[in-house]
Design an enzyme around this catalytic site. Sequence first.
Site, PDB file in Angstrom:
ATOM      1  N   GLU A 115       0.665  -1.373  -0.300  1.00 16.74           N
ATOM      2  CA  GLU A 115       0.032   0.028   0.426  1.00 16.74           C
ATOM      3  C   GLU A 115       1.027   1.435  -0.336  1.00 16.74           C
ATOM      4  OE1 GLU A 115      -1.754   2.439   3.446  1.00 16.74           O
ATOM      5  OE2 GLU A 115      -1.550   0.300   4.760  1.00 16.74           O
ATOM      6  N   LYS A 165      -5.486  -2.496  13.422  1.00 17.24           N
ATOM      7  CA  LYS A 165      -5.051  -1.099  14.047  1.00 17.24           C
ATOM      8  C   LYS A 165      -5.717  -1.432  15.952  1.00 17.24           C
ATOM      9  CE  LYS A 165      -3.917   1.359  10.210  1.00 17.24           C
ATOM     10  NZ  LYS A 165      -3.966   0.364   9.086  1.00 17.24           N
TER      11      LYS A 165
END
Length: 337
Positions: free
Chosen positions: A60, A194
Amino acid sequence: MARRAQRSENDQLTGHKTGSSVTKGFAEETRRGETHPEEFVIAEEVQEALRKGIPVVALESAIITHGMPYPVNLELAQELEGIVRKGGAIAATTALVSGKIRVGLSKSELEMLARAKWVKKIGPRDIPVAVAMGFSGGTTVAASLHIADAAGIRVFVTGGIGGVHRGVSEILDISQDLPVIGRARCITVCAGAKSILDLRNTLEYLETMSVLVLGYQTDTLPAFYVRDSGIPIEHRVESASDIAAIVEARDRLGLGTGILVTNPITECDQVDPAKHEKVLQAALKKAAEEKIEGKAMTPYILAYMQKNLPGVIEANIALIKSNVALGTQIATLLKHR
């Protein structure tokens, strides 16, 4: 006027002409071996690797544009691509550059994305706007995986995925990452979701999306900066070879199951779990006071934690390097089987 200025600035920095039409249907209809729209540009090195069956690992770019400060972000991006190459695969960092979807970036493009303050953070739904308006930007997990899957790449690596946000009963805030992971044939390697998220509901949502969650040498869901969330996961694997065998079994059987590989940060690299929770609660309180919500929430919380929790940037760097090394092993094994 702002659109024209961005377009002009992009072209000046990158030397690319801006595409004028919106990309259509590039996701599932334009996989390897099929024709891509003109706005979907696969680097020559990546194209050749895909043609010859050389392993490719997709990376990414939002971590470059919005995850870390310059020059740390550029150094990390270069190092991650180096890890892939050292492992015997080709790195394909995804991004939007002057309205073009790019699969594989040049050195100058990496530099531009790392330096520029004006670049966008681009998710899957933002791609048509970015293409039509000629924007440049870093692609999120969901957008990067979407693009990698369309290109026919088998392994995508990131740091941590998005998920179900805390307070979901009040505001239905669920990351675009989860449904894209669920429908992609390209697998995702990460250090879990996360840690700022509602991890239990994130795991439940992944199950609803029929995502196969694999714990790499762990029985619990990793939590990004922290290696153990305490939430059990069903399937543990011990090696990259195990993962490759599972991917190939899925493909051989023609199943549409998305696969998420969770690789916990090492104990020596994780942040102190107690300090992490204390700072996280303070960050959430501050965000609520400032009425931060939606797609602005994650970068806000992560920035707060980077500022107030020692070792966060170092942990982020360590975990994504570990993920890239594992993802490269998997890609190489998939090629050789």
